[in-house]
Design a protein around this motif. Sequence first.
Motif, short mmCIF file in Angstrom:
data_model
loop_
_atom_site.label_atom_id
_atom_site.label_comp_id
_atom_site.label_asym_id
_atom_site.label_seq_id
_atom_site.Cartn_x
_atom_site.Cartn_y
_atom_site.Cartn_z
N ILE A 1 0.84 -1.19 0.00
CA ILE A 1 0.00 0.00 0.00
C ILE A 1 0.88 1.25 0.00
O ILE A 1 0.69 2.17 -0.81
N GLY A 2 1.87 1.27 0.89
CA GLY A 2 2.74 2.44 1.01
C GLY A 2 3.53 2.74 -0.26
O GLY A 2 3.63 3.90 -0.69
N VAL A 3 4.07 1.70 -0.88
CA VAL A 3 4.87 1.88 -2.09
C VAL A 3 3.98 2.27 -3.27
O VAL A 3 4.30 3.19 -4.03
N THR A 4 2.86 1.61 -3.42
CA THR A 4 1.98 1.89 -4.55
C THR A 4 1.39 3.29 -4.49
O THR A 4 1.30 3.99 -5.50
N THR A 5 0.99 3.72 -3.30
CA THR A 5 0.37 5.04 -3.17
C THR A 5 1.40 6.14 -2.88
O THR A 5 1.03 7.29 -2.76
N ARG A 6 2.66 5.76 -2.81
CA ARG A 6 3.78 6.68 -2.58
C ARG A 6 3.57 7.51 -1.32
O ARG A 6 3.70 8.75 -1.34
N MET A 7 3.29 6.83 -0.21
CA MET A 7 3.17 7.53 1.06
C MET A 7 4.52 8.20 1.36
O MET A 7 5.57 7.59 1.17
N THR A 8 4.50 9.42 1.79
CA THR A 8 5.71 10.22 1.95
C THR A 8 6.34 10.03 3.33
O THR A 8 5.69 10.29 4.34
N PRO A 9 7.60 9.60 3.37
CA PRO A 9 8.28 9.43 4.65
C PRO A 9 8.76 10.77 5.23
O PRO A 9 8.84 11.77 4.51
N GLY A 10 9.07 10.74 6.50
CA GLY A 10 9.71 11.89 7.13
C GLY A 10 8.82 12.73 8.02
O GLY A 10 9.31 13.61 8.72
N HIS A 11 7.53 12.47 8.01
CA HIS A 11 6.61 13.31 8.78
C HIS A 11 5.94 12.57 9.93
O HIS A 11 5.14 13.15 10.65
N TYR A 12 6.26 11.30 10.09
CA TYR A 12 5.63 10.48 11.12
C TYR A 12 6.21 10.81 12.50
O TYR A 12 7.42 11.02 12.65
N THR A 13 5.33 10.84 13.48
CA THR A 13 5.72 11.02 14.87
C THR A 13 5.46 9.70 15.60
O THR A 13 4.39 9.11 15.42
N PRO A 14 6.42 9.21 16.39
CA PRO A 14 6.23 7.92 17.07
C PRO A 14 4.89 7.83 17.80
O PRO A 14 4.49 8.75 18.50
N GLY A 15 4.21 6.70 17.56
CA GLY A 15 2.91 6.47 18.19
C GLY A 15 1.75 7.21 17.56
O GLY A 15 0.63 7.13 18.05
N GLN A 16 1.99 7.88 16.47
CA GLN A 16 0.97 8.72 15.82
C GLN A 16 -0.32 7.98 15.52
O GLN A 16 -1.41 8.54 15.65
N TYR A 17 -0.23 6.72 15.14
CA TYR A 17 -1.44 5.98 14.74
C TYR A 17 -1.98 5.06 15.83
O TYR A 17 -2.92 4.34 15.61
N LYS A 18 -1.38 5.13 17.01
CA LYS A 18 -1.90 4.29 18.10
C LYS A 18 -3.11 4.95 18.70
O LYS A 18 -3.21 6.17 18.79
N LYS A 19 -4.03 4.11 19.14
CA LYS A 19 -5.28 4.62 19.71
C LYS A 19 -5.10 5.02 21.14
O LYS A 19 -4.36 4.58 21.89
#
Length: 176
Positions: free
Chosen positions: A158-176
Amino acid sequence: MTTTTSTTNPANGATRTEYAHEHGPRLALAERLPDFYRAMVRLETEAAKGVDPTLYHLIKIRASQINHCAFCIDMHSKDALAEGESVERIVQLSAWEESRHFYTERELAALALTEAVTVLTDGFVPDEVYAKAAAHFDEDELARVIAGITVINAWNRIGVTTRMTPGHYTPGQYKK
């Protein structure tokens, strides 16, 4: 080829490096298919149950390296570092076979299985790789490791195909 240019500020002599242009994502899959995305998150949550988080981070980073998923490498490396993983072990992960002394035998077995499942060059997982993993994990643990490898490979695609952009993620960002 990526090029960088450097400019010097005449007022203070400071040098500034200008990097190549950052690409944007091709498609926001989570917005287009929210039910699918939520199902993927549920798969991830289920696969992770009972798996040592340190081991799971190594699996996710290594599969992401193989699949060239920059977004996932960025995300899982940051999460692993935030949870106490060493920079040295993450840096050496791409050459784990030559850096075996950084990892436990259990981790080495999981990394070999991760590569075998991710690459599938010969169309199957070699018996010796599977047997080594089975020697280090009971059947329930092994099932979860295999599920985790499968899920990260799906995320990578999914990430490669949709070219999700690295470098902006903050640790735990997607945890509930």
